[in-house]
Structures are given as structure tokens and as C-alpha cells.
Scaffold this motif. Structure first.
Motif, short mmCIF file in Angstrom:
data_model
loop_
_atom_site.label_atom_id
_atom_site.label_comp_id
_atom_site.label_asym_id
_atom_site.label_seq_id
_atom_site.Cartn_x
_atom_site.Cartn_y
_atom_site.Cartn_z
N ASP A 1 0.81 -1.22 0.00
CA ASP A 1 0.00 0.00 0.00
C ASP A 1 0.84 1.27 0.00
O ASP A 1 0.47 2.29 0.60
CB ASP A 1 -0.96 0.01 1.20
N GLY A 2 1.99 1.22 -0.67
CA GLY A 2 2.82 2.41 -0.81
C GLY A 2 3.55 2.84 0.44
O GLY A 2 4.05 3.95 0.53
N LEU A 3 3.62 1.93 1.44
CA LEU A 3 4.28 2.27 2.70
C LEU A 3 5.53 1.44 2.89
O LEU A 3 5.56 0.24 2.59
CB LEU A 3 3.33 2.04 3.87
N ASN A 4 6.58 2.06 3.42
CA ASN A 4 7.82 1.32 3.67
C ASN A 4 7.70 0.53 4.98
O ASN A 4 6.64 0.53 5.62
CB ASN A 4 9.04 2.25 3.66
N TYR A 5 8.76 -0.11 5.39
CA TYR A 5 8.72 -0.97 6.59
C TYR A 5 8.44 -0.19 7.88
O TYR A 5 8.05 -0.77 8.88
CB TYR A 5 10.03 -1.76 6.72
N ARG A 6 8.60 1.14 7.83
CA ARG A 6 8.29 1.96 9.01
C ARG A 6 6.87 2.53 8.96
O ARG A 6 6.49 3.31 9.82
CB ARG A 6 9.29 3.10 9.12
N GLY A 7 6.13 2.16 7.91
CA GLY A 7 4.78 2.68 7.77
C GLY A 7 4.73 4.05 7.13
O GLY A 7 3.69 4.68 7.08
N GLU A 8 5.86 4.53 6.63
CA GLU A 8 5.94 5.84 5.97
C GLU A 8 5.75 5.67 4.47
O GLU A 8 6.03 4.60 3.92
CB GLU A 8 7.30 6.48 6.24
N PRO A 9 5.29 6.72 3.79
CA PRO A 9 5.13 6.62 2.33
C PRO A 9 6.47 6.30 1.65
O PRO A 9 7.51 6.85 2.01
CB PRO A 9 4.64 8.01 1.93
N MET A 10 6.41 5.38 0.70
CA MET A 10 7.61 5.03 -0.05
C MET A 10 7.97 6.19 -0.99
O MET A 10 7.09 6.80 -1.58
CB MET A 10 7.37 3.77 -0.88
N PRO A 11 9.26 6.48 -1.13
CA PRO A 11 9.65 7.53 -2.07
C PRO A 11 9.37 7.13 -3.51
O PRO A 11 9.25 5.94 -3.82
CB PRO A 11 11.16 7.68 -1.85
#
Length: 176
Positions: free
Chosen positions: A102-112
Motif C-alpha cells: 500500500d505504498g508504505l515502507n517498513y516503518r509505515g511511511e510513504p515510499m519515495p
């Protein structure tokens, strides 16, 4: 037009005037600024010998050989290669991964965005995608070879046919 590689100052020029440089033109071609050989060194020797020993190379009447220091070309080449790091396969793999998480990295932040990733990360995605593709090709190649052998084709011919899609060294297939 944009500079490719390091600036003359980054390569040690005090003024940045009359220094070798590499630029990418708006149309995608490259402009190289270098020393024009006066005929006493490399450029003159190459013109006189028409690149003796280098198949198909010569300098046309509207061309000039220029000498560019190695560090200038190396930094330009690194930038050119780095910009292509990962290629289309890496970009597609990254996009597929983004959909799954869902466009989130492993920290739950938006992927660049792909273009915002560091070159090393884009290259890693490209290498991972290439590894997956190569593994799939190897598996398909093995299945083709095994099927041909079952169907009565001799092992050497089957291996040769399978090698057409196999990324491994063809000699490695003969030993299996």
C-alpha cells in the motif's frame, strides 16, 4: 544542457576556465570539451594512422580528436550509469512491491518515488529483479531440456535448445 560528472573545480581546477568537461545536450547527445591535439601527441598520431589496429574507427573531416583526462570521463560515466541504475525491471519490481504494501515502507511511511531513491537502492532493486528473471529463465530452460529428453531428443541437442533462453553459461548445462 546539463553537466555530466564533476565540475572542473571538483577535479582540482582553481578557476574552472579552459578545463575538460562533459555535457548532455537537450537532444540526448554529449558534448565533450577537451584539449585538441596539435599533431604531436595522441590525436595527431591517431589522425595520421586512421586508428591503425582499431577496426572501423577514423576521424572525419568535420571531427576532431580531443583528449579528456581520465577522472573527467570516469565521473561522467559513473553519473550516466548511476542514472540508469535499476533499469525498467527494477522500477517495475519497486512499483509491484509498492502496490502490495500500500505504498508504505517498513516503518509505515510513504515510499519515495523511484526517481527519488538513491542510486544504490535503485541498482539493488534492478539486481533483485534481474535475479528473479534469471531464476525463472533457468527453471524454464531446465523444464524444456527435461521435456525434450523425455520426448526422445538427445541430451546435447536438448541442452542446446534450452540454452537459448538460459542466462547461465551454456557450458554449465552440458555437465548436468
Amino acid at each position: 544542457m546539463r553537466r555530466i560528472g564533476s565540475t572542473p573545480q571538483q577535479r582540482g581546477s582553481a578557476t574552472g576556465q579552459s578545463c575538460p568537461d562533459v555535457f548532455e545536450l537537450d537532444g540526448g547527445d554529449y558534448l565533450v570539451i577537451g584539449k585538441i591535439d596539435s599533431g604531436n601527441g595522441v590525436g595527431g598520431s591517431i589522425r595520421a594512422s586512421s586508428f591503425a589496429g582499431v577496426s572501423g574507427a577514423s576521424i572525419g573531416p568535420d571531427e576532431r580528436a580531443v583528449i579528456v583526462p581520465r577522472d573527467c570521463i570516469v565521473t561522467a560515466a559513473r553519473q550516466i550509469v548511476g542514472e540508469d541504475a535499476g533499469g525498467h525491471d527494477g522500477k517495475h519490481a519497486y512499483a509491484a512491491y509498492s502496490v502490495i504494501v500500500d505504498g508504505l515502507n517498513y516503518r509505515g511511511e510513504p515510499m519515495p518515488e523511484w526517481d527519488d531513491l538513491p542510486v544504490k537502492i535503485r541498482a539493488a532493486w534492478g539486481n533483485a529483479a534481474m535475479g528473479v528473471r534469471n531464476r525463472a529463465l533457468m527453471q524454464a530452460s531446465d523444464k524444456i531440456r527435461d521435456r525434450l529428453i523425455v520426448d526422445g531428443v538427445d541430451k546435447a541437442t536438448a541442452s542446446h535448445a534450452a540454452a537459448l533462453i538460459d542466462p547461465r553459461d551454456p557450458k554449465s548445462l552440458d555437465s548436468e
